[in-house]
Design an enzyme around this catalytic site. Structure first.
Site, short mmCIF file in Angstrom:
data_model
loop_
_atom_site.label_atom_id
_atom_site.label_comp_id
_atom_site.label_asym_id
_atom_site.label_seq_id
_atom_site.Cartn_x
_atom_site.Cartn_y
_atom_site.Cartn_z
N TYR A 32 4.25 3.00 4.84
CA TYR A 32 4.20 2.40 6.31
C TYR A 32 5.46 1.70 6.86
O TYR A 32 6.17 1.46 5.86
CB TYR A 32 3.02 1.48 6.49
CG TYR A 32 2.75 0.16 6.03
CD1 TYR A 32 2.86 0.06 4.63
CD2 TYR A 32 3.19 -0.69 6.86
CE1 TYR A 32 3.08 -1.33 4.16
CE2 TYR A 32 3.38 -2.22 6.17
CZ TYR A 32 3.27 -2.63 4.97
OH TYR A 32 3.30 -3.73 4.35
N ARG A 51 14.27 3.03 5.94
CA ARG A 51 13.53 2.44 4.53
C ARG A 51 12.25 3.49 4.83
O ARG A 51 11.81 3.52 3.62
CB ARG A 51 13.19 1.33 5.18
CG ARG A 51 12.32 0.55 3.84
CD ARG A 51 12.11 -1.17 4.16
NE ARG A 51 11.31 -1.49 5.30
CZ ARG A 51 11.06 -2.55 5.92
NH1 ARG A 51 11.58 -3.55 5.14
NH2 ARG A 51 10.26 -2.81 6.77
N ARG A 98 -11.99 13.96 -2.69
CA ARG A 98 -11.22 12.80 -3.45
C ARG A 98 -10.83 13.41 -4.92
O ARG A 98 -11.81 13.89 -5.70
CB ARG A 98 -12.14 11.58 -3.87
CG ARG A 98 -11.50 10.55 -4.36
CD ARG A 98 -12.58 9.46 -4.83
NE ARG A 98 -11.88 8.32 -5.41
CZ ARG A 98 -11.62 8.32 -6.82
NH1 ARG A 98 -12.15 9.31 -7.49
NH2 ARG A 98 -11.13 7.61 -7.19
N HIS A 100 -7.57 12.75 -7.63
CA HIS A 100 -6.19 12.12 -7.89
C HIS A 100 -5.09 13.21 -7.63
O HIS A 100 -4.29 12.58 -7.15
CB HIS A 100 -6.26 11.42 -9.25
CG HIS A 100 -6.92 10.22 -9.47
ND1 HIS A 100 -8.47 10.12 -9.39
CD2 HIS A 100 -6.76 9.00 -9.59
CE1 HIS A 100 -8.72 9.01 -9.63
NE2 HIS A 100 -7.85 8.16 -9.88
N LYS A 144 7.50 0.58 0.90
CA LYS A 144 6.57 0.19 1.63
C LYS A 144 5.20 0.91 1.52
O LYS A 144 5.04 1.56 2.51
CB LYS A 144 6.86 -0.28 2.91
CG LYS A 144 6.67 -1.33 3.77
CD LYS A 144 7.52 -1.69 5.00
CE LYS A 144 6.83 -2.73 5.85
NZ LYS A 144 6.48 -3.98 5.30
N GLU A 177 8.93 -12.62 -3.68
CA GLU A 177 8.94 -12.62 -2.04
C GLU A 177 7.64 -13.25 -1.64
O GLU A 177 6.84 -13.53 -2.26
CB GLU A 177 9.29 -11.26 -1.53
CG GLU A 177 8.39 -10.30 -1.79
CD GLU A 177 8.81 -8.85 -1.49
OE1 GLU A 177 9.48 -8.63 -0.30
OE2 GLU A 177 8.51 -7.70 -2.28
N LEU A 201 10.75 -5.66 -1.52
CA LEU A 201 10.99 -4.83 -0.39
C LEU A 201 12.43 -5.35 0.15
O LEU A 201 12.73 -6.28 0.31
CB LEU A 201 9.85 -5.15 0.63
CG LEU A 201 10.06 -3.92 1.75
CD1 LEU A 201 9.34 -2.83 1.54
CD2 LEU A 201 9.11 -4.93 3.19
N1 PDD Z 1 5.81 -6.91 5.92
N2 PDD Z 1 8.32 -8.47 1.89
C1 PDD Z 1 7.07 -7.92 2.13
C2 PDD Z 1 5.87 -7.90 0.85
C3 PDD Z 1 6.50 -7.49 3.24
O1 PDD Z 1 5.44 -7.13 3.38
C4 PDD Z 1 7.39 -7.70 4.40
C5 PDD Z 1 7.15 -7.40 5.84
C6 PDD Z 1 8.65 -8.24 4.37
C7 PDD Z 1 9.91 -8.50 5.34
O2 PDD Z 1 10.41 -7.23 5.69
P1 PDD Z 1 10.88 -6.87 6.98
O3 PDD Z 1 11.88 -7.89 7.28
O4 PDD Z 1 11.40 -5.48 7.09
O5 PDD Z 1 9.63 -6.92 7.99
C8 PDD Z 1 8.92 -8.67 2.91
C9 PDD Z 1 5.33 -6.26 7.19
C10 PDD Z 1 5.59 -6.89 8.44
C11 PDD Z 1 3.76 -6.03 7.26
O6 PDD Z 1 3.26 -5.64 5.96
O7 PDD Z 1 2.93 -6.30 7.92
#
Ligand code: PDD
Length: 277
Positions: A32, A51, A98, A100, A144, A177, A201
């Site tokens: 996503y 990304r 379903r 895997h 992501k 993070e 990320l």
């Molecule tokens: N999340 N690290 C993680 C684990 C995140 O989920 C996010 C952002 C960030 C910041 O990334 P960016 O600057 O590209 O938004 C760092 C989004 C907004 C979410 O999952 O809703």
């Protein structure tokens, strides 16, 4: 007859809406993006699409036309007519019984939502309280992915503690993070954050924080910070697309600085906003 049950209702499996069979639901098998607009202008669309392409490649979802994803984002944004919008979209590997092993014939599902970004100015003025939580995630956090259960548990823990964000700490005691944000601290006038190699990320906000820091002549280093060090930071702030730079004034039981957003963080907030005009 193969059946399914939805709450109390028994249905023929063949009649099920394909959204019930989405591998995103069964396996978190998808990726996503979250992006936003400022006053009618989408911010950093190319960065987010790049990304997204990397995330798709990382989970081997092939054959997606990124040009088409871009067109859909633009079309939906135009239709929504929301100047300050949060744009979420995902692609899952597809729907099917379903198993895997997805097999080779999956048709990916695209889903997008647009919603208004609420007023978060108070969080910039008051600053967030953050609390630590073990980083329980997998080893490919540069993707992501829709698998967000460790992030959800971390955020729930923070919320129970009266905090706004959970800061993830790995087994070596180092901060990776936030549960949904990038983490930064300021020591002696230098901004510090974990390197992109530290299973984080590649935050788009981070990229623009680096640029903002350069513009205002503040040094920036990529070096992991331990939770113990963070308690003694002069300033802490988070970076996330939906809110760009957010100061943090409390880290577990430690008050950061004088308990108010710090001067470098404030300068970064002002500098960052220039990119969005
Ligand atoms: N999340 N690290 C993680 C684990 C995140 O989920 C996010 C952002 C960030 C910041 O990334 P960016 O600057 O590209 O938004 C760092 C989004 C907004 C979410 O999952 O809703």
């Amino acid at each position: 007859m193969n059946i399914a049950m939805i709450d109390d209702k028994i249905v023929d499996s063949n009649q099920l809406d394909r959204s019930y069979l989405d591998r995103g639901l069964y396996f978190g098998d998808g990726v996503y993006e979250v992006l936003r607009s400022y006053n009618g202008k989408i911010f950093a669309l190319d960065d987010h699409l790049a990304r997204f392409e990397n995330s798709l490649a990382g989970v081997e979802i092939a054959g997606i036309d990124i040009g088409q994803v871009r067109s859909r984002v633009l079309k939906a944004f135009e239709a929504a007519k929301i100047p300050n919008a949060k744009i979420y979209f995902h692609i899952t590997r597809g729907s099917g019984p379903r198993d895997h092993n997805p097999g080779l014939k999956m048709q990916p599902n695209f889903f997008l939502t647009i919603s208004e970004i609420g007023d978060y100015s108070k969080s910039k003025i008051n600053g967030y309280k953050v609390s630590t939580y073990p980083d329980l995630r997998w080893k490919k956090c540069q993707i992501k992915s829709l698998n967000l259960l460790p992030n959800v548990l971390a955020k729930m823990d923070a919320s129970k503690k009266g905090c706004d964000e959970a800061i993830l700490v790995d087994e070596a005691g180092l901060i990776t993070e936030g549960s949904s944000s990038a983490f930064f601290a300021v020591f002696g006038g230098v901004i510090q954050t974990a390197p992109l190699t530290a299973n984080v990320l590649p935050s788009i906000t981070r990229k623009y924080v680096v640029k903002a820091a350069r513009n205002i002549g503040i040094r920036f280093i990529d070096k992991s910070i331990s939770a113990a060090q963070a308690k003694n930071a002069d300033e802490i702030f988070l970076g996330v697309t939906t809110k760009d730079v957010i100061p943090a004034v409390k880290f577990d039981d430690a008050v950061i600085g004088d308990g108010k957003p710090g001067p470098i963080t404030k300068k970064l907030i002002d500098e960052f906003i220039k990119f969005t005009k």
